[in-house]
Design a protein around this motif. Structure first.
Motif, PDB file in Angstrom:
ATOM      1  N   VAL A   1      34.948  70.243  27.653  1.00  0.00           N
ATOM      2  CA  VAL A   1      34.717  70.273  29.096  1.00  0.00           C
ATOM      3  C   VAL A   1      35.058  68.918  29.715  1.00  0.00           C
ATOM      4  O   VAL A   1      35.676  68.858  30.783  1.00  0.00           O
ATOM      5  CB  VAL A   1      33.252  70.676  29.405  1.00  0.00           C
ATOM      6  CG1 VAL A   1      32.973  70.597  30.890  1.00  0.00           C
ATOM      7  CG2 VAL A   1      32.966  72.067  28.885  1.00  0.00           C
ATOM      8  N   TRP A   2      34.672  67.826  29.060  1.00  0.00           N
ATOM      9  CA  TRP A   2      34.998  66.497  29.577  1.00  0.00           C
ATOM     10  C   TRP A   2      36.504  66.288  29.633  1.00  0.00           C
ATOM     11  O   TRP A   2      37.016  65.650  30.570  1.00  0.00           O
ATOM     12  CB  TRP A   2      34.343  65.389  28.761  1.00  0.00           C
ATOM     13  CG  TRP A   2      32.964  65.072  29.228  1.00  0.00           C
ATOM     14  CD1 TRP A   2      31.815  65.256  28.543  1.00  0.00           C
ATOM     15  CD2 TRP A   2      32.589  64.514  30.492  1.00  0.00           C
ATOM     16  NE1 TRP A   2      30.742  64.849  29.304  1.00  0.00           N
ATOM     17  CE2 TRP A   2      31.185  64.388  30.500  1.00  0.00           C
ATOM     18  CE3 TRP A   2      33.292  64.112  31.617  1.00  0.00           C
ATOM     19  CZ2 TRP A   2      30.483  63.886  31.587  1.00  0.00           C
ATOM     20  CZ3 TRP A   2      32.590  63.599  32.705  1.00  0.00           C
ATOM     21  CH2 TRP A   2      31.212  63.494  32.678  1.00  0.00           C
ATOM     22  N   ASN A   3      37.233  66.810  28.643  1.00  0.00           N
ATOM     23  CA  ASN A   3      38.695  66.682  28.666  1.00  0.00           C
ATOM     24  C   ASN A   3      39.278  67.392  29.884  1.00  0.00           C
ATOM     25  O   ASN A   3      40.170  66.861  30.560  1.00  0.00           O
ATOM     26  CB  ASN A   3      39.308  67.245  27.387  1.00  0.00           C
ATOM     27  CG  ASN A   3      39.082  66.353  26.194  1.00  0.00           C
ATOM     28  OD1 ASN A   3      38.791  65.169  26.333  1.00  0.00           O
ATOM     29  ND2 ASN A   3      39.191  66.923  25.005  1.00  0.00           N
ATOM     30  N   VAL A   4      38.785  68.580  30.191  1.00  0.00           N
ATOM     31  CA  VAL A   4      39.256  69.320  31.362  1.00  0.00           C
ATOM     32  C   VAL A   4      38.891  68.573  32.642  1.00  0.00           C
ATOM     33  O   VAL A   4      39.726  68.426  33.549  1.00  0.00           O
ATOM     34  CB  VAL A   4      38.676  70.749  31.367  1.00  0.00           C
ATOM     35  CG1 VAL A   4      38.990  71.462  32.671  1.00  0.00           C
ATOM     36  CG2 VAL A   4      39.204  71.544  30.184  1.00  0.00           C
ATOM     37  N   VAL A   5      37.661  68.079  32.720  1.00  0.00           N
ATOM     38  CA  VAL A   5      37.220  67.326  33.899  1.00  0.00           C
ATOM     39  C   VAL A   5      38.095  66.085  34.089  1.00  0.00           C
ATOM     40  O   VAL A   5      38.526  65.787  35.206  1.00  0.00           O
ATOM     41  CB  VAL A   5      35.725  66.941  33.781  1.00  0.00           C
ATOM     42  CG1 VAL A   5      35.327  65.932  34.848  1.00  0.00           C
ATOM     43  CG2 VAL A   5      34.850  68.175  33.865  1.00  0.00           C
ATOM     44  N   ASP A   6      38.378  65.377  33.012  1.00  0.00           N
ATOM     45  CA  ASP A   6      39.212  64.171  33.099  1.00  0.00           C
ATOM     46  C   ASP A   6      40.611  64.493  33.625  1.00  0.00           C
ATOM     47  O   ASP A   6      41.144  63.765  34.468  1.00  0.00           O
ATOM     48  CB  ASP A   6      39.310  63.483  31.739  1.00  0.00           C
ATOM     49  CG  ASP A   6      38.025  62.786  31.346  1.00  0.00           C
ATOM     50  OD1 ASP A   6      37.195  62.513  32.228  1.00  0.00           O
ATOM     51  OD2 ASP A   6      37.850  62.522  30.136  1.00  0.00           O
ATOM     52  N   VAL A   7      41.193  65.584  33.147  1.00  0.00           N
ATOM     53  CA  VAL A   7      42.540  65.963  33.605  1.00  0.00           C
ATOM     54  C   VAL A   7      42.514  66.349  35.080  1.00  0.00           C
ATOM     55  O   VAL A   7      43.391  65.951  35.852  1.00  0.00           O
ATOM     56  CB  VAL A   7      43.108  67.109  32.735  1.00  0.00           C
ATOM     57  CG1 VAL A   7      44.356  67.701  33.352  1.00  0.00           C
ATOM     58  CG2 VAL A   7      43.387  66.616  31.331  1.00  0.00           C
ATOM     59  N   ILE A   8      41.505  67.102  35.489  1.00  0.00           N
ATOM     60  CA  ILE A   8      41.401  67.515  36.896  1.00  0.00           C
ATOM     61  C   ILE A   8      41.211  66.303  37.801  1.00  0.00           C
ATOM     62  O   ILE A   8      41.859  66.182  38.850  1.00  0.00           O
ATOM     63  CB  ILE A   8      40.256  68.530  37.074  1.00  0.00           C
ATOM     64  CG1 ILE A   8      40.628  69.853  36.399  1.00  0.00           C
ATOM     65  CG2 ILE A   8      39.936  68.744  38.547  1.00  0.00           C
ATOM     66  CD1 ILE A   8      39.488  70.841  36.314  1.00  0.00           C
TER      67      ILE A   8
END
Length: 68
Positions: free
Chosen positions: A42-49
């Motif tokens: 989830v943190w990886n997705v948040v970072d990309v967004i």
């Protein structure tokens, strides 16, 4: 966190309430005082967004500066 906090304040001052809420929420998400455990994926997705949003904000600011 500081950048998004300042951006939220500026947006609120300029009457852009929705954008102020979004940037304020991101500032709270990335604050260093309380750990928010979302999991690595989830943190990886948040970072990309968030990174994509920063590029978009930079592009819009550059474009509006070029038009002035």
């Amino acid at each position: 966190m500081v950048y998004f906090g300042c951006l939220a304040y500026v947006c609120h001052s300029n009457g852009k309430t929705a954008f102020a809420v979004i940037t304020g929420a991101i500032a709270l998400l990335f604050q260093p005082f309380i750990k928010i455990a979302l999991g690595r994926e989830v943190w990886n997705v948040v970072d990309v967004i968030v990174a994509t949003g920063l590029v978009f904000i930079w592009y819009r600011a550059k474009k509006s500066a070029d038009n002035e």
